[in-house]
Design an enzyme around this catalytic site. Structure first.
Site, PDB file in Angstrom:
ATOM      1  N   GLN A  17     -40.158  22.618   4.901  1.00  0.00           N
ATOM      2  CA  GLN A  17     -40.388  22.679   3.470  1.00  0.00           C
ATOM      3  C   GLN A  17     -41.241  21.616   2.862  1.00  0.00           C
ATOM      4  O   GLN A  17     -40.564  20.244   3.105  1.00  0.00           O
ATOM      5  CB  GLN A  17     -39.111  23.277   2.787  1.00  0.00           C
ATOM      6  CG  GLN A  17     -39.754  23.707   1.370  1.00  0.00           C
ATOM      7  CD  GLN A  17     -38.723  23.827   0.436  1.00  0.00           C
ATOM      8  OE1 GLN A  17     -37.831  22.689   0.141  1.00  0.00           O
ATOM      9  NE2 GLN A  17     -38.637  24.977  -0.183  1.00  0.00           N
ATOM     10  N   CYS A  48     -37.964  23.190  -7.125  1.00  0.00           N
ATOM     11  CA  CYS A  48     -37.183  22.043  -7.398  1.00  0.00           C
ATOM     12  C   CYS A  48     -37.073  21.557  -8.493  1.00  0.00           C
ATOM     13  O   CYS A  48     -38.257  20.919  -9.052  1.00  0.00           O
ATOM     14  CB  CYS A  48     -37.298  21.072  -6.384  1.00  0.00           C
ATOM     15  SG  CYS A  48     -36.337  19.688  -6.296  1.00  0.00           S
ATOM     16  N   ASN A  87     -32.761  34.975  -3.757  1.00  0.00           N
ATOM     17  CA  ASN A  87     -31.891  33.852  -3.589  1.00  0.00           C
ATOM     18  C   ASN A  87     -31.177  33.529  -4.957  1.00  0.00           C
ATOM     19  O   ASN A  87     -31.558  33.965  -6.002  1.00  0.00           O
ATOM     20  CB  ASN A  87     -32.753  32.526  -2.992  1.00  0.00           C
ATOM     21  CG  ASN A  87     -32.054  31.342  -3.500  1.00  0.00           C
ATOM     22  OD1 ASN A  87     -32.639  30.447  -4.108  1.00  0.00           O
ATOM     23  ND2 ASN A  87     -31.057  31.155  -2.787  1.00  0.00           N
ATOM     24  N   GLY A  88     -29.962  33.167  -4.725  1.00  0.00           N
ATOM     25  CA  GLY A  88     -29.032  32.954  -5.627  1.00  0.00           C
ATOM     26  C   GLY A  88     -27.800  33.511  -5.951  1.00  0.00           C
ATOM     27  O   GLY A  88     -27.664  34.725  -5.749  1.00  0.00           O
TER      28      GLY A  88
HETATM   29  C1  FMN Z   1     -27.589  20.108  -3.077  1.00  0.00           C
HETATM   30  C2  FMN Z   1     -28.768  21.082  -3.117  1.00  0.00           C
HETATM   31  C3  FMN Z   1     -29.985  20.636  -2.433  1.00  0.00           C
HETATM   32  C4  FMN Z   1     -31.160  21.743  -2.560  1.00  0.00           C
HETATM   33  N1  FMN Z   1     -32.329  21.388  -1.971  1.00  0.00           N
HETATM   34  C5  FMN Z   1     -33.492  22.163  -2.048  1.00  0.00           C
HETATM   35  C6  FMN Z   1     -34.646  21.999  -1.233  1.00  0.00           C
HETATM   36  O1  FMN Z   1     -34.692  21.001  -0.483  1.00  0.00           O
HETATM   37  N2  FMN Z   1     -35.548  22.864  -1.365  1.00  0.00           N
HETATM   38  C7  FMN Z   1     -35.233  24.282  -2.121  1.00  0.00           C
HETATM   39  O2  FMN Z   1     -36.388  24.955  -2.042  1.00  0.00           O
HETATM   40  N3  FMN Z   1     -34.247  24.544  -2.951  1.00  0.00           N
HETATM   41  C8  FMN Z   1     -33.082  23.578  -2.801  1.00  0.00           C
HETATM   42  N4  FMN Z   1     -31.799  23.877  -3.301  1.00  0.00           N
HETATM   43  C9  FMN Z   1     -31.983  25.129  -4.160  1.00  0.00           C
HETATM   44  C10 FMN Z   1     -31.405  26.165  -3.033  1.00  0.00           C
HETATM   45  O3  FMN Z   1     -32.283  26.432  -1.936  1.00  0.00           O
HETATM   46  C11 FMN Z   1     -31.207  27.279  -3.874  1.00  0.00           C
HETATM   47  O4  FMN Z   1     -32.461  28.041  -4.365  1.00  0.00           O
HETATM   48  C12 FMN Z   1     -30.511  27.261  -4.996  1.00  0.00           C
HETATM   49  O5  FMN Z   1     -29.141  26.543  -4.855  1.00  0.00           O
HETATM   50  C13 FMN Z   1     -29.734  28.700  -5.592  1.00  0.00           C
HETATM   51  O6  FMN Z   1     -29.043  29.248  -4.546  1.00  0.00           O
HETATM   52  P1  FMN Z   1     -27.513  29.611  -4.521  1.00  0.00           P
HETATM   53  O7  FMN Z   1     -27.039  30.065  -6.061  1.00  0.00           O
HETATM   54  O8  FMN Z   1     -27.240  30.475  -3.676  1.00  0.00           O
HETATM   55  O9  FMN Z   1     -26.748  28.154  -4.348  1.00  0.00           O
HETATM   56  C14 FMN Z   1     -31.013  22.838  -3.478  1.00  0.00           C
HETATM   57  C15 FMN Z   1     -29.677  23.321  -4.021  1.00  0.00           C
HETATM   58  C16 FMN Z   1     -28.512  22.380  -3.864  1.00  0.00           C
HETATM   59  C17 FMN Z   1     -27.487  22.658  -4.318  1.00  0.00           C
END
Ligand code: FMN
Length: 327
Positions: free
Chosen positions: A67, A97, A197-198
């Protein structure tokens, strides 16, 4: 076009987490589709010394996406050149992000709000990348699905082969409800596969995400942090939570690999947050979590794991109940 098989759970890229030892842990539990940590185009363009480690792929890894985040055309072009010399299965462009370090460069979620510019840069990546390009973004508005649909159509036209949509706006960062209905609108509006996602923390929320979005594929993030068993659970509804010994064994393997990968000093320092995630939501005493904050040696780790293995004190559980991730 990339077609993930139906009913797949993909693992999200997680900055500061999804390094090679992290992915090995996930893969032990059935995760097939995984990504590197997000890599900044500037770091690639200027050969940051951490880059080779961030891009390293295990020989046994069956599938791996990389990514990329950035908003500067020249840096993005240079980074694709570098990435073309590596072996990845796809290149995902981060348009979601929200962290300040990324936002101040106009990249990630900030770029995701500039529909035309996001599409133009993605098109550039598509033109120069030797592997398929996808995008991961967020919903643009909670009230007006059309804004996210417009972004998705532009990214599709620019050559994105799949779109992952995090169903929260950038202002919500990672909290609040996930708007699966908006993801559903996007899915209906584009021809390329859309990944929801989410809020996926267990089999039920995975099924709910697929059902409400109408997507056939979803992506887990925080629900798998400290909980690689999420992938077992999704494959097998009867899969039981890990025993305390299994939990301790997984931590030992994961952190052991981190110390080989990073060396002991950096390995244990980076491992603290990883171990805390394994203990989170499992009702371990605060005193044990405090000790993890000072983890710096194999002896410390063994002492912590001895305590993790102790037969459950009243109320301790190995099932996982994360707070604040679900809807
Ligand atoms: C610690 C952390 C690091 C993350 N790093 C990235 C990343 O590098 N690239 C990305 O697209 N999303 C990143 N995200 C977002 C997650 O991929 C995801 O979209 C977001 O947490 C929502 O999903 P969830 O509710 O299942 O956690 C990050 C989230 C967290 C909590």
């Amino acid at each position: 076009m990339i077609f993930y098989p139906d009913n797949t759970l993909i693992m999200a890229p997680l900055s500061g987490f999804t390094d090679l030892p992290y992915r090995r842990s996930l893969r032990r539990h059935g995760c097939y589709y995984a990504f590197t940590e997000m890599i900044d185009a500037g770091s690639l363009a200027y050969s940051n010394p951490n880059v080779p480690r961030m891009l390293s792929r295990g020989e046994e890894e069956p599938w791996l996406g990389v990514q990329l985040v950035g908003a500067d055309e020249a840096m993005l072009l240079k980074s694709v050149e570098v990435l073309n010399t590596y072996h990845f299965d796809l290149l995902d462009f981060n348009l979601g992000c929200p962290v300040p370090k990324v936002a101040k460069k106009g990249a990630g979620a900030v770029l995701g709000r500039k529909t035309d510019e996001a599409a133009r840069l993605l098109e550039l990546l598509v033109k120069h990348s030797r592997i398929p390009v996808t995008a991961k973004t967020r919903i643009v508005s909670e009230d007006d699905p059309e804004q996210t649909v417009r972004l998705a159509r532009k990214l599709e036209d620019a050559g994105a082969q799949t779109l992952t949509i995090h169903g929260r706006i950038k202002e919500r960062v990672y909290s609040g409800p996930v708007f699966h209905d908006i993801i559903a609108e996007v899915r209906k509006a584009v021809k390329i596969p859309v990944v929801a996602n989410g809020g996926i923390v267990n089999r039920a929320s995975w099924e709910d995400a697929l059902c409400r979005s109408g997507c056939t594929v979803a992506m887990a993030a925080r629900g798998a942090m400290g909980n690689p068993w999420l992938f077992d659970e999704v494959r097998d509804p009867d899969h039981r939570p890990p025993t305390l010994d299994e939990l301790a064994d997984e931590i030992a393997l994961h952190i052991g690999e981190m110390t080989i990968f990073y060396g002991d000093e950096a390995g244990f320092r980076i491992a603290r947050k990883v171990v805390l995630d394994y203990l989170r939501g499992r009702r371990f005493p605060g005193a044990l979590r405090n000790r993890v904050s000072f983890l710096k040696s194999h002896t410390d780790l063994n002492e912590i794991l001895d305590e993790v293995r102790q037969p459950a004190a009243a109320g301790r559980q190995t099932g996982f109940s994360p707070d604040g991730i679900g809807v």
